[in-house]
Design an enzyme around this catalytic site. Sequence first.
Site, PDB file in Angstrom:
ATOM      1  CB  ALA A   1     -91.439 -43.752  -4.664  1.00 10.30           C
ATOM      2  CB  SER A   2     -95.236 -41.884  -6.355  1.00 10.64           C
ATOM      3  OG  SER A   2     -96.279 -41.015  -6.768  1.00 10.64           O
ATOM      4  CG  ASN A   3     -99.067 -43.384  -9.521  1.00 13.10           C
ATOM      5  OD1 ASN A   3     -99.754 -43.037  -8.573  1.00 13.10           O
ATOM      6  ND2 ASN A   3     -99.182 -42.821 -10.715  1.00 13.10           N
TER       7      ASN A   3
END
Length: 734
Positions: free
Chosen positions: A318-320
């Site tokens: 998720a995300s980065n």
Amino acid sequence: MLKREEMVSSIPATPWRWAFTALAAAALAACGSGEHEPSNDLPKGFTELGATVYPATATGTGATAATQDLLTGGLGKTGLGAAAAPLYADPANPTAAELRRNALYSNYRGILDPTAGGGYGTLYGPNITADGQVTTGEGLIPGREYLAVLDDGTGRKQTMVAVQVPDSFDRNRPCIVLGPSSGSRGVYGAIGTAGEWGLKKGCAVALTDAGKGVGLHNLSDDTVNKLDGTRATRTDAGSLSFFAARLTDAARAAYNAAFPNRIAIKHAHSQQNPEKDWGNDTLAAARYALYVLNARYGTTQDPVPFGKDNTLVLAGSASNGGAAVLRAAELDADGLIDGVVASEPVTEMPTRQGYTIAVGNATMPNPGRPLAEYTTYGNIYQPCAALAPDAALTETSIFNYIGLTAMTARAEARCNSLAAKGLVIGSTTADRAANALSKLRLYGWTRDHDAMHNAHYALGNGPILSAMYTMAYGRFGVDANLCRTSFAAANATGDVVPATGAALAQSFATANGTANGTPATVVYNDSVGGAKAWQFAVSPSTRVADLGLDNALCQHALVTGFDPVTGFNLSESSVPTRAQSDAVRAGINEVLHTAKLRGKPTIIVAGRSDALVPVNHNARAYTVLNRGLDGSNTRLRYIEVVNAQHFDAFLPFSGFDTRFVPLHPYFNQAMDAVWANLRSSTALPASQVVRTTPRGGQPGAAPAITAAQVPPFVARPSTANTIEVSDGLIRIPE
């Protein structure tokens, strides 16, 4: 151990890309007896740190290997859901085992809603089986964990990798799940996403911090985090130091005299621009995982039983971490990775040209900007925009939690300062706030993000990311004081204070690799009257406490190359300088994606209300650009979830509980869908919008969520929910 021939015969007849054919098996056998004997070699750059067996024989707060497991640190579903973290025997000197246990606790809870009302224990959690069955168990997973560090020869990269091999690993159907950390988190940052999903499937899980992680160099006493999370002086840590600023003793002494009690942070100050290596670090973790499996299960007759041709490798985070798995797929010339799931990914778009994003019949403005550009822009306007009626989030408890009530006067001062500089228009605070909000909408945010702006600035996301990423991209050292900004512990009035020994000692478990206040926060050195934490900063140009507007303007100038007030290009005498901006923009160019996924089955999941990683700049833009580059044969699918935002961990807050739903169940479903495609050739779902139903009720006391409120995405959505993607155009249903 099965011989290779036995393994081949044991694999079902499926259309796996990596399934052995008789010809391939014969060729491999011939290689095994010819002059090119296969060998299992430690991948280049890795140093192994050791392996630990976690038998998961007991639960509780113990710290020894005998009471831990791979997933929960021995805490189980109950312990991970407990409000209080486990205690240390000696809080000032926690052991490596205690830090591991508490790091699993904090990283799991840092990206998921750990409350029963939000779905923990019913929709997701350790007690949920791989096939979705809710049990009364604690969900401990026994196995063995291998730790290694990847370096580039400088002693400064120090990327941590943990390969977890559960006892349920099936040598006849080998699989690896790659989990680079979200945010700036350490090696266990993806334990609640890729880690939990993969371990439940019986796969080896390769976790990595991708060059980020909790590396805090306390400059006043010269102490650092070691690779195992414990603290020591830089000298005593030696080669086991996770991160130390590049300062001589003399330079450190001079800096301490001018700026006492400052802290260097690895992601910001490593001078490596770690984001440029997120994809390659993820691929390196896959290679190390294969090495671990071969070292454990190989035999003299068959030293390399596992490779890319017979081992399913699924990358998800998720995300980065979502950015890292996409970048890894783009770079994967060797075909290590078979499938990808990216939840709310940061996609650094290589171009803003040649594609259009439409929602219904409305064209979205300014899509595809890079993280540093929209984050530093938002950091200028969000405090003022948050005062607009459309952005109101008035629940008392969240105001108290994030200090928004106390910050209202400073947000009003930000509006006034922006007006004085000609950056917003309007004669009243309400008018100026409305204008600031309209600027954010024109820059790529949407009305779905309105209620998130105040939370993001009050929690410091804008100031933290604006400071950290400009430092990282430009490869600036801690002594550069870029935009006259530094990191330090601060007291309740914003004054710089020494970080406590206990906070530093426990930082591996409690910090998330950013300047989020545990223990370091963003400090504006040039605040009138002396250095102050960003919330209290008085700008030199305005002489008022406007949340450090001067620093926010400086950080955006670094990204654009011009002064946002005058519009003039930066010079060598300006603040920041032209050279500093050139360095930052060169670093941004190093991290751009290609959006070419090499035909890998991929699902991107994103929340429509994500104001931190807005979909117009990220998921939507990446999806349409990929279609233009990979054509109609692309295997990328996009799932957009209504009423979901970036931080599931925010959902217990009053007002968030009633408004938003968790995104995490859709990450799990996406992993299941790509797995089914790879294992059984089940068709990937079509790109679509998922209509969820918020919990509603009283803020702070929302009723428990039900499965009906977060319906699954489907193989073939209705026309009203179908996302249409063609060359140059993505059309999202309203």
